[in-house]
Motif scaffolding. Structure first.
Motif, PDB file in Angstrom:
ATOM      1  N   TRP A 114      -2.655   5.563   1.046  1.00  0.00           N
ATOM      2  CA  TRP A 114      -3.952   5.770   2.022  1.00  0.00           C
ATOM      3  C   TRP A 114      -4.536   4.097   1.734  1.00  0.00           C
ATOM      4  N   GLN A 115      -4.754   3.608   0.448  1.00  0.00           N
ATOM      5  CA  GLN A 115      -5.285   2.698   0.007  1.00  0.00           C
ATOM      6  C   GLN A 115      -4.417   1.366   0.867  1.00  0.00           C
ATOM      7  N   ASP A 116      -3.416   1.617   0.691  1.00  0.00           N
ATOM      8  CA  ASP A 116      -2.455   0.659   1.412  1.00  0.00           C
ATOM      9  C   ASP A 116      -2.324   0.602   2.994  1.00  0.00           C
ATOM     10  N   ALA A 117      -2.567   1.861   3.556  1.00  0.00           N
ATOM     11  CA  ALA A 117      -2.542   1.810   5.043  1.00  0.00           C
ATOM     12  C   ALA A 117      -4.091   1.177   5.245  1.00  0.00           C
ATOM     13  N   LEU A 118      -5.039   1.400   4.491  1.00  0.00           N
ATOM     14  CA  LEU A 118      -6.390   0.789   4.870  1.00  0.00           C
ATOM     15  C   LEU A 118      -6.364  -0.656   4.950  1.00  0.00           C
ATOM     16  N   TYR A 119      -5.856  -1.247   3.848  1.00  0.00           N
ATOM     17  CA  TYR A 119      -5.594  -2.619   3.482  1.00  0.00           C
ATOM     18  C   TYR A 119      -4.691  -3.254   4.681  1.00  0.00           C
ATOM     19  N   TYR A 120      -3.904  -2.712   5.237  1.00  0.00           N
ATOM     20  CA  TYR A 120      -2.910  -3.220   6.242  1.00  0.00           C
ATOM     21  C   TYR A 120      -3.405  -3.270   7.513  1.00  0.00           C
ATOM     22  N   ILE A 121      -4.167  -1.886   7.813  1.00  0.00           N
ATOM     23  CA  ILE A 121      -4.730  -1.987   9.086  1.00  0.00           C
ATOM     24  C   ILE A 121      -6.141  -2.588   8.974  1.00  0.00           C
ATOM     25  N   THR A 122      -7.042  -2.798   8.099  1.00  0.00           N
ATOM     26  CA  THR A 122      -8.352  -3.344   8.065  1.00  0.00           C
ATOM     27  C   THR A 122      -8.762  -4.543   7.375  1.00  0.00           C
ATOM     28  N   GLY A 123      -7.674  -4.759   6.373  1.00  0.00           N
ATOM     29  CA  GLY A 123      -7.706  -6.088   5.412  1.00  0.00           C
ATOM     30  C   GLY A 123      -8.720  -5.794   4.302  1.00  0.00           C
ATOM     31  N   ILE A 124      -9.241  -4.399   4.406  1.00  0.00           N
ATOM     32  CA  ILE A 124     -10.229  -4.212   3.326  1.00  0.00           C
ATOM     33  C   ILE A 124      -9.415  -3.673   1.919  1.00  0.00           C
ATOM     34  N   GLU A 125      -9.500  -4.135   0.743  1.00  0.00           N
ATOM     35  CA  GLU A 125      -8.786  -3.685  -0.107  1.00  0.00           C
ATOM     36  C   GLU A 125      -9.924  -2.918  -1.405  1.00  0.00           C
ATOM     37  N   GLU A 126      -9.637  -1.613  -1.480  1.00  0.00           N
ATOM     38  CA  GLU A 126     -10.640  -0.805  -2.280  1.00  0.00           C
ATOM     39  C   GLU A 126      -9.658   0.230  -2.812  1.00  0.00           C
ATOM     40  N   ASN A 127     -10.335   0.461  -4.254  1.00  0.00           N
ATOM     41  CA  ASN A 127      -9.683   1.495  -5.118  1.00  0.00           C
ATOM     42  C   ASN A 127     -10.417   2.959  -4.598  1.00  0.00           C
ATOM     43  N   PHE A 128      -9.700   4.039  -4.523  1.00  0.00           N
ATOM     44  CA  PHE A 128     -10.338   4.904  -4.501  1.00  0.00           C
ATOM     45  C   PHE A 128      -9.845   6.256  -5.513  1.00  0.00           C
ATOM     46  N   SER A 129     -10.656   7.351  -5.792  1.00  0.00           N
ATOM     47  CA  SER A 129      -9.811   8.276  -6.666  1.00  0.00           C
ATOM     48  C   SER A 129      -9.188   9.211  -6.260  1.00  0.00           C
ATOM     49  N   THR A 130      -9.431   9.560  -4.704  1.00  0.00           N
ATOM     50  CA  THR A 130      -8.469  10.546  -4.256  1.00  0.00           C
ATOM     51  C   THR A 130      -8.136  10.095  -2.672  1.00  0.00           C
ATOM     52  N   ALA A 131      -7.151  10.832  -2.458  1.00  0.00           N
ATOM     53  CA  ALA A 131      -6.500  10.227  -1.057  1.00  0.00           C
ATOM     54  C   ALA A 131      -7.301  10.470  -0.034  1.00  0.00           C
ATOM     55  N   GLU A 132      -8.253  11.746   0.110  1.00  0.00           N
ATOM     56  CA  GLU A 132      -9.400  12.029   0.910  1.00  0.00           C
ATOM     57  C   GLU A 132     -10.337  10.964   0.938  1.00  0.00           C
ATOM     58  N   GLN A 133     -10.891  10.462  -0.089  1.00  0.00           N
ATOM     59  CA  GLN A 133     -11.815   9.350   0.014  1.00  0.00           C
ATOM     60  C   GLN A 133     -11.344   8.104   0.669  1.00  0.00           C
ATOM     61  N   ALA A 134     -10.059   7.777   0.251  1.00  0.00           N
ATOM     62  CA  ALA A 134      -9.314   6.559   1.121  1.00  0.00           C
ATOM     63  C   ALA A 134      -9.328   6.885   2.559  1.00  0.00           C
ATOM     64  N   LYS A 135      -8.920   8.157   3.091  1.00  0.00           N
ATOM     65  CA  LYS A 135      -8.720   8.552   4.479  1.00  0.00           C
ATOM     66  C   LYS A 135      -9.934   8.352   4.977  1.00  0.00           C
ATOM     67  N   GLN A 136     -11.109   8.837   4.418  1.00  0.00           N
ATOM     68  CA  GLN A 136     -12.333   8.756   5.001  1.00  0.00           C
ATOM     69  C   GLN A 136     -13.062   7.482   5.299  1.00  0.00           C
ATOM     70  N   ARG A 137     -12.527   6.525   4.155  1.00  0.00           N
ATOM     71  CA  ARG A 137     -12.975   4.896   4.255  1.00  0.00           C
ATOM     72  C   ARG A 137     -12.309   4.517   5.595  1.00  0.00           C
ATOM     73  N   LEU A 138     -10.984   4.927   5.776  1.00  0.00           N
ATOM     74  CA  LEU A 138     -10.019   4.401   7.055  1.00  0.00           C
ATOM     75  C   LEU A 138     -10.685   5.014   8.402  1.00  0.00           C
ATOM     76  N   LEU A 139     -11.186   6.014   8.199  1.00  0.00           N
ATOM     77  CA  LEU A 139     -11.951   6.890   9.418  1.00  0.00           C
ATOM     78  C   LEU A 139     -13.201   6.098   9.788  1.00  0.00           C
ATOM     79  N   GLU A 140     -14.038   5.703   8.716  1.00  0.00           N
ATOM     80  CA  GLU A 140     -15.291   5.013   8.920  1.00  0.00           C
ATOM     81  C   GLU A 140     -14.925   3.882   9.717  1.00  0.00           C
ATOM     82  N   TYR A 141     -14.049   3.012   9.215  1.00  0.00           N
ATOM     83  CA  TYR A 141     -13.573   1.989   9.656  1.00  0.00           C
ATOM     84  C   TYR A 141     -13.159   1.983  11.146  1.00  0.00           C
ATOM     85  N   LEU A 142     -12.523   2.997  11.722  1.00  0.00           N
ATOM     86  CA  LEU A 142     -12.219   3.168  13.030  1.00  0.00           C
ATOM     87  C   LEU A 142     -13.244   3.694  14.019  1.00  0.00           C
TER      88      LEU A 142
END
Length: 88
Positions: free
Chosen positions: A60-88
């Motif tokens: 999920w973190q890699d997908a967020l970075y690939y799509i948005t250019g935002i590099e962040e670390n998360f504790s859970t897959a759900e957190q990373a998914k939610q961050r991606l959804l915020e961007y969209l």
């Protein structure tokens, strides 16, 4: 990069890579089409429909970075998914 050609090493244990899955459901020919997708509402729907547990937090973190250019670390897959959804 063509859809379905990479990220398999990151997505071990899954049938299809996350980016490939999103691209396929959006009808994108290439993964790079995800970066300039103009159908944000459809993009958001596709991502929200994918269970976070289907992929690791790293994927999920890699997908967020690939799509948005935002590099962040998360504790859970759900957190990373939610961050991606915020961007969209």
């Amino acid at each position: 990069m063509e859809t379905g050609k990479s990220r398999k090493e990151t997505d071990t244990g899954t049938r299809e890579g996350l980016l490939e899955r999103i691209a396929s459901e959006l009808g994108c020919m290439y993964l790079s089409d995800l970066r300039g997708s103009t159908a944000k509402a459809r993009f958001r729907f596709v991502v929200s429909d994918i269970p976070a547990v289907d992929y690791s937090v790293k994927v999920w973190q890699d997908a967020l970075y690939y799509i948005t250019g935002i590099e962040e670390n998360f504790s859970t897959a759900e957190q990373a998914k939610q961050r991606l959804l915020e961007y969209l």
